[in-house]
Design a protein around this motif. Structure first.
Motif, PDB file in Angstrom:
ATOM      1  N   THR A  62     -14.206  -5.327  15.413  1.00 46.48           N
ATOM      2  CA  THR A  62     -14.425  -5.873  17.007  1.00 46.48           C
ATOM      3  C   THR A  62     -14.386  -4.763  17.927  1.00 46.48           C
ATOM      4  O   THR A  62     -13.580  -3.732  17.790  1.00 46.48           O
ATOM      5  N   LYS A  74     -18.790  -8.370   9.216  1.00 50.02           N
ATOM      6  CA  LYS A  74     -18.724  -8.945  10.601  1.00 50.02           C
ATOM      7  C   LYS A  74     -18.322  -8.154  11.603  1.00 50.02           C
ATOM      8  O   LYS A  74     -17.610  -7.145  11.573  1.00 50.02           O
ATOM      9  N   VAL A 120     -18.058  -8.068  16.066  1.00 46.97           N
ATOM     10  CA  VAL A 120     -17.763  -8.949  17.526  1.00 46.97           C
ATOM     11  C   VAL A 120     -17.944  -7.875  18.563  1.00 46.97           C
ATOM     12  O   VAL A 120     -17.014  -6.964  18.436  1.00 46.97           O
ATOM     13  N   GLY A 130     -20.517 -12.926  19.818  1.00 47.15           N
ATOM     14  CA  GLY A 130     -19.156 -13.481  19.493  1.00 47.15           C
ATOM     15  C   GLY A 130     -18.488 -13.676  20.564  1.00 47.15           C
ATOM     16  O   GLY A 130     -18.551 -13.694  21.736  1.00 47.15           O
ATOM     17  N   GLU A 149     -13.945 -14.167  21.844  1.00 43.33           N
ATOM     18  CA  GLU A 149     -12.690 -14.130  21.805  1.00 43.33           C
ATOM     19  C   GLU A 149     -11.760 -15.282  22.417  1.00 43.33           C
ATOM     20  O   GLU A 149     -12.520 -15.820  23.251  1.00 43.33           O
ATOM     21  N   ASP A 163     -11.993 -20.213  19.183  1.00 40.72           N
ATOM     22  CA  ASP A 163     -13.157 -19.784  18.750  1.00 40.72           C
ATOM     23  C   ASP A 163     -12.810 -18.133  18.364  1.00 40.72           C
ATOM     24  O   ASP A 163     -13.409 -17.641  17.340  1.00 40.72           O
ATOM     25  N   GLU A 166     -12.988 -16.412  14.591  1.00 38.36           N
ATOM     26  CA  GLU A 166     -14.023 -15.343  14.263  1.00 38.36           C
ATOM     27  C   GLU A 166     -13.912 -14.403  13.022  1.00 38.36           C
ATOM     28  O   GLU A 166     -14.758 -14.226  12.402  1.00 38.36           O
TER      29      GLU A 166
END
Length: 452
Positions: free
Chosen positions: A202, A223, A225, A430, A432, A436, A440
């Protein structure tokens, strides 16, 4: 050696040696070892520890806030508020994570079918300097409560804040490896993402940094974000509450010395109230207390680095050449930049099309709702927009017209643990916070059970 320099005094206040490749790999392996223990830790124990982290933040809030102010220049009262917000997000996830991660039952032909939410492992967080505690905790609290562990690559100018954040978790009782600070430079990030123990990343930062991290994560099928820049508009309609709108717009633009992705950076003003609003707005900006960030009544102080102030000055100068007019401010001295308001700003000017990361705002006039919507959506960013009107029915009709990730009515755009936060377009992807955010970085596992 990584060094942090006090932007107000220009004196070095902290330095730390950068980790080498083998030290980085060892730290990540230790984090992965801890993950396999931590994921089996009962959520009741995680809750207890996360509440202890909140208590630690409050107990030593002055220590942590002083470090924030010293390293990046945030006025001390705002630094204290940042630390308190971190305590709140820890408490929010301590109280809500169990319900947010509960199995989601889904009726099918099966005897039983549901979705479970399971941790995925070590998550890398790449974080910025402008909210050096909050940006980290809004990731760390949900990630840890979900059963993941975190490793942090923080901005190079807030290395003491990074160390202090790690200490918060240690003092709260989290085991070694649950949260690990990696004092490294940005050039190490791509290799870290390739590490087999890193399962996701992230980032909160610039568009350039976001592209690089997204590319590295994509190459590894991991993945990511991204919470990137913003060019939020403050849209003031002619039926607004004038006094409250002026007050809120000043706060939206100039808190944290304007160094916020969600700051209101473009002021769009209805033509019929142009004169009266500008008069009140400029007066309010002129009255902001400027000074030493360690003094409790200071609202505006130095920017975080000289180069950031120089970049803002270039954007100002370019816009002046394009026809903008200074209504107040406009001067730079080292890392200090006067609170500045520009009039006569059009949609093709630098301060309108680019993100201005500092205490400068331009005013653009519109005639109709349709023109205001078009001006907002013209931006390549899509983080958030604030609209100001007493007609709430009208506000609700307009919400769907904006392409941003958030619309705030009669309020500045802000992050709240109870609400999802994130953008569209080049502001990232994405979410935060809220449910949700915690979902993530989990494996949303489909479970289908039949019996014969």
């Amino acid at each position: 050696m990584l060094k942090s320099i006090n932007p107000y005094s220009s004196k070095q206040i902290y330095e730390v040696e950068e980790l080498n490749k083998s030290e980085i790999e060892k730290a990540i392996k230790n984090a992965d070892d801890r993950y396999h223990i931590w994921r089996e830790t009962p959520i009741s124990e995680r809750k207890k520890l996360m509440k202890a982290a909140a208590a630690e933040l409050r107990k030593n809030s002055k220590e942590y806030a002083t470090t924030i102010t010293a390293e990046m220049g945030k006025p001390i009262t705002q630094s204290l508020a940042e630390v308190e917000k971190c305590a709140l997000v820890c408490e929010f996830y301590a109280e809500n994570a169990e319900a947010q991660l509960a199995n989601k039952l889904i009726e099918t032909e099966a005897h039983e079918s549901y979705v479970s939410y399971e941790p995925i492992g070590v998550v890398l967080a790449v974080m910025p300097w402008n909210y050096p505690f909050w940006q980290v905790f809004r990731f760390a609290a949900p990630a840890l409560m979900a059963g993941n562990v975190g490793v942090l690559k923080h901005a190079s100018n807030v290395m003491q804040c990074a160390n202090n954040i790690e200490q918060v978790f240690k003092r709260a009782g989290f085991a070694e490896g649950c949260f690990t600070n990696l004092p490294i430079k940005s050039g190490q990030i791509a290799d870290i993402i390739k590490n087999k123990y890193i399962k996701a990343v992230t980032l909160t930062g610039s568009e350039t940094a976001g592209k690089a991290v997204a590319a590295a994560a994509g190459a590894e099928i991991k993945k990511s974000v991204l919470e990137l820049g913003g060019n939020n508009a403050l849209v003031v309609f002619n039926d607004c509450n004038l006094e409250q709108t002026v007050k809120t717009c000043v706060q939206a633009r100039f808190q944290n010395t304007g160094q916020s992705c969600i700051a209101g950076k473009r002021l769009l003003l209805h033509a019929s109230i142009e004169k009266v609003f500008i008069e009140k707005f400029v007066a309010a900006v002129s009255n902001l207390k400027v000074g030493n960030p360690m003094e409790s009544d200071t609202f505006i102080s130095t920017m975080a680095r000289v180069d950031l102030a120089e970049e803002l000055e270039k954007q100002l100068d370019q816009s002046l050449k394009q026809g903008a007019k200074i209504l107040v401010g406009g001067k730079r001295d080292g890392a200090f930049f006067e609170p500045t308001v520009l009039g006569n700003v059009t949609k093709d000017m630098c301060v309108f099309t680019e993100e201005t990361f500092g205490p400068v705002i331009g005013i653009t006039i519109f005639e109709s709702d349709e023109e205001a919507i078009a001006l907002v959506n013209q931006s390549k960013f899509g983080l958030g927009v604030s609209i100001f009107t007493e007609d709430l029915a009208k506000a609700k009709r307009l919400v769907s017209k904006f392409e941003d990730g958030a619309v705030f009515v009669n309020e500045l755009v802000k992050s709240d643990p109870r609400l999802p936060f994130g953008g569209t377009k080049t502001s990232g992807y994405g979410r935060e916070l809220s449910i949700d955010g915690i979902q993530e970085f989990v494996n949303k596992k489909t479970v289908y059970i039949n019996k014969f």
